[in-house]
Design an enzyme around this catalytic site. Structure first.
Site, PDB file in Angstrom:
ATOM      1  CE  LYS A 145      -3.678  -2.496   2.343  1.00  0.00           C
ATOM      2  NZ  LYS A 145      -4.203  -2.936   3.649  1.00  0.00           N
ATOM      3  CD  GLN A 170      -3.155  -4.582   6.814  1.00  0.00           C
ATOM      4  OE1 GLN A 170      -3.234  -3.567   6.127  1.00  0.00           O
ATOM      5  NE2 GLN A 170      -3.637  -5.745   6.412  1.00  0.00           N
ATOM      6  CG  ASP A 182      -9.612   0.259   5.828  1.00  0.00           C
ATOM      7  OD1 ASP A 182      -9.455  -0.311   4.730  1.00  0.00           O
ATOM      8  OD2 ASP A 182      -8.826   0.121   6.790  1.00  0.00           O
TER       9      ASP A 182
HETATM   10  N1  GUN Z   1      -6.822  -6.626   6.647  1.00  0.00           N
HETATM   11  C1  GUN Z   1      -7.312  -7.383   5.633  1.00  0.00           C
HETATM   12  N2  GUN Z   1      -8.043  -6.627   4.786  1.00  0.00           N
HETATM   13  C2  GUN Z   1      -8.009  -5.371   5.270  1.00  0.00           C
HETATM   14  C3  GUN Z   1      -8.580  -4.144   4.819  1.00  0.00           C
HETATM   15  O1  GUN Z   1      -9.290  -4.052   3.809  1.00  0.00           O
HETATM   16  N3  GUN Z   1      -8.312  -3.055   5.595  1.00  0.00           N
HETATM   17  C4  GUN Z   1      -7.573  -3.135   6.731  1.00  0.00           C
HETATM   18  N4  GUN Z   1      -7.389  -2.019   7.427  1.00  0.00           N
HETATM   19  N5  GUN Z   1      -7.039  -4.263   7.169  1.00  0.00           N
HETATM   20  C5  GUN Z   1      -7.255  -5.365   6.443  1.00  0.00           C
END
Ligand code: GUN
Length: 295
Positions: free
Chosen positions: A52, A96, A119
């Protein structure tokens, strides 16, 4: 043999749109900023976060990387979020998941400024989505809709079966697909671990979205001929002595029956990452009042 829906190619187009919007913002003196917060030493989470970060740099978004010792008290994470909420250079924040066992997830998600919640997990943003006035569309469900659109798959009036009821994918995707309007107006069945006769519910769908985290649960025998299959699963399994990634769909088997199908990797994954960039630029545009054109 099914058409393969190329998530890498669709995501590349979205990244190009995002890059142009970042240029517009920068010309007006606004540098979009995105912060990841990692409180984990899980190698998969570390990889996702660094991907990311790299995506951001590629499109001109300033990436801020916050790492917190996974054994630290949860107040350390709360303090880090407060700081990012107060930082005007940060437009988007992503914590995360999953978090360590001693850290409660919901208070963390609720602590993020909803205007920086790229998110889309804050209850305010979930509520806005459900009521049809979304601020940010959650990245994976948004990516799934974009893939259906790119493959010219009509959702209006379609029977869709989603396998999986997570807050990240199943629930928000079901809500998006039943909204009135483009990429909505579908009839949605949401299946989960207690669903009876799963195969029958999958077989009646014109569109199947697999998001349950069970390696290769959905095979060709469960699909209607010509169905569109979107595989959200990313599962690491041992096969013939190798560690490989497979989806929630048995790809080779499903491919003979489906009309169109996403691969793993190279399907939904790149789209999730692209939609995060999209949301970050949207957040920077909203915060600064500088309009950008993002399709
Ligand atoms: N862990 C797995 N998928 C995601 C996501 O879409 N966002 C976040 N913040 N953590 C994750």
């Amino acid at each position: 043999m099914a058409e393969i829906i190329d998530g890498e190619a669709v995501a590349a187009e979205i990244r190009a749109d995002v890059r142009r919007s970042v240029e517009t913002l920068r010309e007006e003196g606004v540098v979009p900023g995105f912060a990841t917060v990692l409180m984990s030493d899980d190698p998969a989470s570390e990889t996702y976060v660094s991907m990311k970060q790299r995506d951001c740099e590629e499109v001109g978004i300033e990436a801020i990387d916050v790492e917190i010792d996974p054994t630290a008290p949860e107040t350390d994470l709360h303090d880090a979020i407060d700081e990012l909420n107060d930082d005007p250079a940060v437009h988007g924040i992503l914590v995360q998941l999953p978090l360590p066992d001693h850290v409660s997830e919901q208070p963390v998600l609720e602590r993020i400024d909803p205007e920086k919640d790229v998110d889309g997990f804050h209850p305010e943003n979930v509520g806005r989505l459900v009521t049809g006035t979304p601020r940010f569309l959650p990245c994976t469900p948004h990516g799934v809709l974009r893939l259906l659109d790119a493959a010219d798959v009509e959702t209006e009036g379609a029977d869709v079966t989603i396998v999986g009821r997570s807050n990240i994918v199943g629930k928000p995707l079901a809500n998006l697909l039943i909204q009135k309007g483009p990429l909505g107006n579908a009839t949605v069945t949401v299946c989960h671990s207690r669903t009876e006769n799963l195969a029958e519910k999958v077989r009646r769908a014109e569109i199947v979205v697999a998001a349950c985290g069970v390696p290769e649960l959905i095979d060709g025998s469960m699909l209607a001929e010509g169905a569109t299959v979107i595989d959200v699963g990313v599962n690491r399994v041992e096969r013939d002595g190798d560690s490989i990634l497979v989806g929630d769909v048995a790809f080779d088997d499903a491919r003979d029956v489906a009309g169109a199908i996403t691969p793993v990797p190279g399907g939904v994954g790149p789209m999730t990452r692209a939609m995060l960039l999209y949301n970050t630029v949207t957040a920077a545009s909203e915060r600064s009042g500088v309009d950008v054109e993002l399709p």
